[in-house]
Design a protein around this motif. Structure first.
Motif, short mmCIF file in Angstrom:
data_model
loop_
_atom_site.label_atom_id
_atom_site.label_comp_id
_atom_site.label_asym_id
_atom_site.label_seq_id
_atom_site.Cartn_x
_atom_site.Cartn_y
_atom_site.Cartn_z
N LEU A 1 46.17 21.42 0.64
CA LEU A 1 47.62 21.24 0.61
C LEU A 1 47.95 19.80 0.97
CD1 LEU A 1 48.74 24.49 2.47
CD2 LEU A 1 48.46 24.14 0.02
N SER A 2 48.88 19.20 0.24
CA SER A 2 49.26 17.81 0.49
C SER A 2 50.77 17.67 0.43
CB SER A 2 48.65 16.87 -0.57
OG SER A 2 47.25 16.99 -0.59
N SER A 3 51.33 16.98 1.42
CA SER A 3 52.76 16.65 1.36
C SER A 3 52.91 15.36 0.56
CB SER A 3 53.33 16.49 2.77
OG SER A 3 52.65 15.48 3.48
N GLY A 4 54.15 15.04 0.18
CA GLY A 4 54.39 13.89 -0.67
C GLY A 4 54.33 12.56 0.07
N LYS A 5 53.95 11.51 -0.66
CA LYS A 5 53.91 10.15 -0.11
C LYS A 5 55.32 9.57 -0.13
CE LYS A 5 51.70 5.67 -1.07
NZ LYS A 5 52.94 4.89 -1.19
N GLY A 6 55.65 8.77 0.88
CA GLY A 6 56.95 8.10 0.90
C GLY A 6 57.05 7.03 -0.17
N GLY A 7 58.26 6.83 -0.67
CA GLY A 7 58.45 5.84 -1.72
C GLY A 7 58.41 4.41 -1.20
N GLN A 8 58.02 3.49 -2.06
CA GLN A 8 57.95 2.06 -1.72
C GLN A 8 59.36 1.51 -1.54
OE1 GLN A 8 55.24 -0.33 -1.81
NE2 GLN A 8 56.72 -1.91 -1.29
N GLY B 1 66.80 -1.49 -1.45
CA GLY B 1 66.98 -0.20 -0.77
C GLY B 1 65.68 0.41 -0.26
N ASP B 2 65.82 1.43 0.58
CA ASP B 2 64.65 2.10 1.16
C ASP B 2 64.04 3.10 0.17
OD1 ASP B 2 65.41 0.72 3.40
OD2 ASP B 2 66.37 2.45 4.37
N GLY B 3 62.76 3.32 0.32
CA GLY B 3 62.10 4.34 -0.48
C GLY B 3 62.45 5.74 0.02
N GLY B 4 62.36 6.73 -0.87
CA GLY B 4 62.67 8.12 -0.50
C GLY B 4 61.54 8.76 0.28
N ARG B 5 61.88 9.70 1.11
CA ARG B 5 60.88 10.41 1.90
C ARG B 5 60.08 11.35 0.98
NH1 ARG B 5 60.39 11.41 7.38
NH2 ARG B 5 59.05 13.17 7.90
N GLY B 6 58.80 11.52 1.29
CA GLY B 6 57.98 12.44 0.51
C GLY B 6 58.34 13.90 0.79
N GLY B 7 58.06 14.77 -0.14
CA GLY B 7 58.39 16.19 0.01
C GLY B 7 57.52 16.87 1.05
N GLY C 1 55.63 11.95 3.92
CA GLY C 1 55.58 10.60 4.47
C GLY C 1 56.95 9.93 4.43
N LYS C 2 57.22 9.06 5.41
CA LYS C 2 58.49 8.34 5.46
C LYS C 2 58.52 7.27 4.36
CE LYS C 2 60.16 6.92 9.33
NZ LYS C 2 60.28 6.27 10.66
N GLY C 3 59.71 7.05 3.80
CA GLY C 3 59.87 6.01 2.80
C GLY C 3 59.84 4.63 3.43
N PRO D 1 55.63 -0.51 2.24
CA PRO D 1 55.13 0.58 1.38
C PRO D 1 55.48 1.93 2.04
CG PRO D 1 53.34 -0.32 2.66
CD PRO D 1 54.54 -1.18 2.96
N GLY D 2 55.53 2.97 1.28
CA GLY D 2 55.79 4.28 1.86
C GLY D 2 54.60 4.79 2.64
N GLU D 3 54.86 5.62 3.65
CA GLU D 3 53.76 6.21 4.43
C GLU D 3 53.10 7.33 3.64
OE1 GLU D 3 55.11 7.52 8.20
OE2 GLU D 3 55.64 5.51 8.92
N PRO D 4 51.79 7.47 3.79
CA PRO D 4 51.11 8.56 3.07
C PRO D 4 51.52 9.93 3.62
CG PRO D 4 49.61 7.51 4.61
CD PRO D 4 50.87 6.69 4.62
N GLY D 5 51.39 10.94 2.79
CA GLY D 5 51.67 12.30 3.24
C GLY D 5 50.49 12.86 4.02
N GLU D 6 50.64 14.10 4.49
CA GLU D 6 49.57 14.77 5.23
C GLU D 6 48.77 15.66 4.29
OE1 GLU D 6 51.98 15.10 9.48
OE2 GLU D 6 51.78 16.87 8.21
N GLU D 7 47.50 15.87 4.64
CA GLU D 7 46.62 16.75 3.84
C GLU D 7 45.92 17.73 4.76
OE1 GLU D 7 45.19 14.47 -0.23
OE2 GLU D 7 43.77 14.80 1.40
#
Length: 358
Positions: free
Chosen positions: A10-17, A36-42, A120-122, A142-148
């Motif tokens: 399972l992986s959450s989404g990466k934050g946007g750049q 602008g800021d990147g969007g948060r990952g799902g 991950g946070k944008g 850069p956006g923060e990576p998601g969790e796995e």
């Protein structure tokens, strides 16, 4: 197809750049940074849905991932948040860490919703980095990576009454007679290869769930037969109904003792679970023999009859006995699912047992 164990990544989404841009507009000189800021990952969520009763919809899937956040945009526009992943599982699902074996979640309540992995946070756009000494920042985060997480999902059925017995003792026939379940019924052993759930109606307003567990054989707790694979489903049942075959060549007391021993070897907690006994297939033998077998069974468990279950409408030719003694069965009742002998009394007696436990 009934599936009660699957392994998934399972992986959450990466934050946007974050965006690095500058205001460009007619008559506006040196507009400055406006990225602008990147969007948060799902996120990854688990949702308990009673409309599912198996994990088969995960069959063939190895990696489930939420959507990534979108990059930031000029004019201080934030990127879109990534779409979250909602994983629907049936009640009784456990989420276990594949590497360590640690129990992470135990999902039992209908409608239960748990965030499992955060997206991950944008990244911040360059508008956040301007200062008196740096009026033209070109840097954006850069956006923060998601969790796995590698997990194993295991399903343990939740039921009010679990049927426990040797193969071909009449469990499938009983559950098909008293509920809306339609398991395969045949005159050979191991007809039931997967657990079945059925809703038993007591009256217009009350009902309970009954589980038909594949037949247990001696040595099931050591891995023999199908029993070890499905013994875990009995762990969730609130009350056990031991089904003893009156027409079998083995003594009824020996059958009961063997079943109790296998359950106790698998889990000491199961041995303490409230239970009742049904002497099945009494239509295949004479009434006098039924009563003789009843007395042998009662004697083997030191049960002194203190309440004839006539209040439930038990057939007078086949009398059942109840007990309030701690550690003893709530009742012992001879039944026949085929001939429908004592079936209604059995339902009412089981309903009373569950009400006393509440």
């Amino acid at each position: 197809m009934f599936v009660d164990s699957v392994e998934l990544k399972l992986s959450s989404g990466k934050g946007g750049q974050g965006c690095s841009s500058f205001r460009r507009e007619k008559f506006v000189a040196k507009g400055g940074p406006d990225g602008g800021d990147g969007g948060r990952g799902g996120d990854v969520w688990f949702v308990v849905d009673k409309n599912t009763d198996t994990l088969s919809h995960f069959k063939g899937k190895t990696h489930l991932k939420a959507k990534n956040g979108r990059p930031g945009m000029p004019r201080k526009c934030a990127g879109k948040t990534g779409e979250s992943l909602y994983i629907k599982v049936p009640p009784g699902t456990q989420v276990i860490d594949k590497e360590t074996g640690e129990l992470l979640l135990d999902l039992t309540e209908e409608g239960q919703k748990v965030k499992f992995l955060a997206g991950g946070k944008g990244g911040l756009g360059n508008v956040h980095f301007k200062s008196s000494t740096n009026q033209r920042p070109t840097y954006a985060q850069p956006g923060e990576p998601g969790e796995e997480k590698d997990v194993r999902l295991e399903l343990k059925l939740i039921a009010d009454v679990g049927l426990v017995g040797f193969p071909n003792v009449g469990k499938s026939t009983l559950i098909s007679t008293v509920s809306n379940a339609h398991p395969e019924v045949a005159d050979y052993e191991f007809t039931t290869l997967t657990p079945k759930l059925g809703v038993v109606a007591i009256d217009e307003y009350r009902s309970f769930v009954m589980a038909d567990i594949p037949g247990i054989i001696e040595g099931a707790s050591d891995g023999r037969g199908l029993g070890i694979e499905f013994l875990k489903h009995i762990e969730r049942t609130k009350t056990l109904l031991y089904m003893i075959d009156a027409a079998n060549y083995r003594e009824v007391a020996d059958q009961f003792e063997a079943l109790r021993k296998e359950l106790a070897r698998y889990s000491t907690e199961l041995a303490k679970r409230p239970y009742a006994i049904a002497l099945t297939r009494i239509d295949a033998i004479e009434g006098e023999v039924v009563n003789e077998k009843m007395w042998k069974l009662l004697k083997s468990i030191d049960l002194v009859p203190n309440d004839v279950l006539k209040k439930y409408g038990v057939d007078e030719n086949y009398i059942g006995y109840g007990s309030e003694t701690k550690g003893n069965p709530h009742f012992v009742m001879p039944i026949s699912a085929v001939a429908k002998i004592n079936i209604k009394p059995l339902i009412f007696a089981l309903a009373d047992v569950m009400e006393k436990r509440q």
